[in-house]
Design a protein around this motif. Structure first.
Motif, PDB file in Angstrom:
ATOM      1  N   PRO A  33      -4.668  -0.784   5.184  1.00  0.00           N
ATOM      2  CA  PRO A  33      -5.621  -0.049   4.327  1.00  0.00           C
ATOM      3  C   PRO A  33      -7.067  -0.001   4.824  1.00  0.00           C
ATOM      4  O   PRO A  33      -7.947   0.390   4.060  1.00  0.00           O
ATOM      5  CB  PRO A  33      -5.531  -0.810   2.998  1.00  0.00           C
ATOM      6  N   ASP A  41      -6.348   2.905  -2.657  1.00  0.00           N
ATOM      7  CA  ASP A  41      -5.194   2.690  -1.778  1.00  0.00           C
ATOM      8  C   ASP A  41      -5.637   2.259  -0.385  1.00  0.00           C
ATOM      9  O   ASP A  41      -4.847   1.707   0.381  1.00  0.00           O
ATOM     10  CB  ASP A  41      -4.386   3.984  -1.717  1.00  0.00           C
ATOM     11  N   MET A  67       0.839  -1.208   0.000  1.00  0.00           N
ATOM     12  CA  MET A  67       0.000   0.000   0.000  1.00  0.00           C
ATOM     13  C   MET A  67       0.873   1.257   0.000  1.00  0.00           C
ATOM     14  O   MET A  67       1.865   1.327   0.711  1.00  0.00           O
ATOM     15  CB  MET A  67      -0.884  -0.117   1.248  1.00  0.00           C
ATOM     16  N   ARG A  68       0.482   2.277  -0.826  1.00  0.00           N
ATOM     17  CA  ARG A  68       1.238   3.540  -0.857  1.00  0.00           C
ATOM     18  C   ARG A  68       0.957   4.322   0.422  1.00  0.00           C
ATOM     19  O   ARG A  68      -0.185   4.297   0.911  1.00  0.00           O
ATOM     20  CB  ARG A  68       0.734   4.424  -2.006  1.00  0.00           C
ATOM     21  N   ARG A 100      -9.717   7.014  -9.199  1.00  0.00           N
ATOM     22  CA  ARG A 100      -8.385   6.436  -8.938  1.00  0.00           C
ATOM     23  C   ARG A 100      -7.506   6.498 -10.198  1.00  0.00           C
ATOM     24  O   ARG A 100      -6.309   6.758 -10.128  1.00  0.00           O
ATOM     25  CB  ARG A 100      -8.557   4.992  -8.446  1.00  0.00           C
ATOM     26  N   PRO A 123      -3.141   9.349  -3.788  1.00  0.00           N
ATOM     27  CA  PRO A 123      -3.893   8.204  -3.271  1.00  0.00           C
ATOM     28  C   PRO A 123      -5.377   8.492  -3.064  1.00  0.00           C
ATOM     29  O   PRO A 123      -5.779   9.632  -2.835  1.00  0.00           O
ATOM     30  CB  PRO A 123      -3.199   7.906  -1.940  1.00  0.00           C
ATOM     31  N   CYS A 150       1.570   7.493   7.106  1.00  0.00           N
ATOM     32  CA  CYS A 150       1.529   6.113   6.676  1.00  0.00           C
ATOM     33  C   CYS A 150       0.504   5.396   7.550  1.00  0.00           C
ATOM     34  O   CYS A 150       0.724   5.188   8.739  1.00  0.00           O
ATOM     35  CB  CYS A 150       2.916   5.487   6.832  1.00  0.00           C
ATOM     36  N   LEU A 165      -0.416   7.389   2.343  1.00  0.00           N
ATOM     37  CA  LEU A 165      -1.458   8.304   1.865  1.00  0.00           C
ATOM     38  C   LEU A 165      -0.867   9.666   1.541  1.00  0.00           C
ATOM     39  O   LEU A 165      -1.346  10.387   0.668  1.00  0.00           O
ATOM     40  CB  LEU A 165      -2.574   8.415   2.896  1.00  0.00           C
ATOM     41  N   PHE A 187      -4.416  13.578  -0.634  1.00  0.00           N
ATOM     42  CA  PHE A 187      -5.149  12.358  -0.978  1.00  0.00           C
ATOM     43  C   PHE A 187      -6.642  12.643  -0.888  1.00  0.00           C
ATOM     44  O   PHE A 187      -7.055  13.712  -0.417  1.00  0.00           O
ATOM     45  CB  PHE A 187      -4.726  11.156  -0.122  1.00  0.00           C
TER      46      PHE A 187
END
Ligand SMILES: Cc1cc2nc3c(=O)[nH]c(=O)nc-3n(C[C@H](O)[C@H](O)[C@H](O)COP(=O)(O)O)c2cc1C
Length: 327
Positions: free
Chosen positions: A13, A222, A1-2, A193, A199, A9, A4, A168
């Protein structure tokens, strides 16, 4: 997962969404203990913050165990929103600020706030830019598919939010005219998306662990936001994680179910006091009971419970009754 955003972080998710009147400090704590990766405060009025309204400020009281946490504000005047964001950050010490552009309630939209901002994207852009300049923390915007079926503008709106400085986004796939009814359109979130580089969190109909993991995968988002699915079921986060890594769903047994409800109720009382806390906790208790088969006879009493002692008595009786967890 990226991550955000730079410096934000989420632990995983599965995110607890903002719910006015629901996601208070106690509920955020319980959900984070049960594995939520990130949580949001209830929405607070930026204007009320600038008036130093004490009740509004109390909604932003955050405990370290709830982090990472995002403080959500609403309003439509760029300078008031900028000042409100600064105050929200100071009061909460939150890890990020979110701007509510999705609330459908007439008392909010009637003032041009919440989802009404989807009808005035130029003003929405000025609000986002002003808040961006005001706070140094990650900034997100939460909005809907559009105002109604004829004006689904989530993709253009998302591009505007990105260009105005959002780090995001969170998309609820319903239109404003749907309120919370009908189905949420995951396709809209998937399109957003694809359209932006930042994100995206998917929201809408994440009502069970299975539905949440499906929404995450279907949209390519994300992260996924869980709102009503966590009411009376904070363990949904642990269950999502378990499913996500290829194990099965986790359904607590009746004893664990009741223990978690007790933990939640005791936390509310310790944070707000018994006299204020007990009336507030009734709706939560009824949500917990609604997830148990055979709990009907206890619901009437729970709906009127006003002391911690009486609540504990109902719990002891429930533990002796033949209850079952609903699948
Ligand atoms: C009681 C309730 C209160 C809510 N309050 C907020 C809020 O304060 N801010 C916000 O952005 N969304 C709010 N929402 C919307 C949720 O965060 C979420 O986007 C929406 O419920 C869709 O998810 P779901 O279908 O999985 O419940 C609220 C929803 C409910 C049911």
């Amino acid at each position: 997962m990226r991550p955000l955003a730079a410096g934000l972080c989420a632990k995983n998710p599965f995110v607890l969404g903002p719910m006015a009147g629901v996601t208070d400090s106690a509920f955020r704590t319980v959900c984070m203990e049960q594995g939520a990766g990130l949580c949001y405060t209830e929405m607070v009025s930026a204007r009320a913050l600038t008036y130093h309204d004490r009740k509004t400020a109390s909604l932003l009281s955050v405990q370290p165990c709830q982090r990472p946490v995002i403080a959500q504000i609403f309003g439509s005047e760029p300078e008031v929103m900028a000042e409100g964001a600064r105050i929200a950050l100071e009061l909460s010490g939150a890890d990020g600020i979110d701007i509510n552009m999705g609330c459908p309630m007439p008392k909010i939209t009637g003032n041009g706030e919440g989802s009404a901002l989807m009808r005035t994207p130029e003003l929405a852009a000025r609000v986002i830019s002003a808040v961006r300049r005001a706070v140094p923390v990650p900034l997100s915007v939460k909005f809907r598919a559009g105002w109604d079926e004829q004006s689904k503008n989530a993709v253009e709106f998302a591009r505007m939010a990105q260009d105005s400085g959002a780090d995001f986004l969170c998309v609820h796939g319903r239109t404003r005219s749907q309120f919370y009814g009908g189905h949420s359109d995951a396709g809209v979130t998937a399109a957003v998306r694809q359209a932006v580089d930042i994100p995206v969190i998917a929201s809408g109909d994440a009502l069970s662990a299975r539905a949440s993991v499906r929404l995450l995968r279907e949209t390519g988002a994300d992260a996924v936001m869980i709102a009503r699915g966590a009411q009376g079921a904070p363990w949904i986060f642990a269950s999502c994680l378990s499913l996500y890594i290829g194990h099965g769903e986790i359904l607590p047994d009746v004893q664990t179910h009741i223990e978690l409800m007790r933990r939640h109720v005791r936390l509310v009382c310790s944070l707000k006091g018994e006299a204020r806390g007990m009336p507030e906790i009734r709706k939560h208790a009824l949500w917990y009971l609604g997830r148990l088969r055979g709990a009907k006879p206890f619901k009437v009493r729970m709906a009127q419970v006003s002391t911690l002692g009486a609540f504990e008595e109902i719990c002891s009786e429930m533990l002796k009754a033949r209850l079952q967890v609903k699948e």
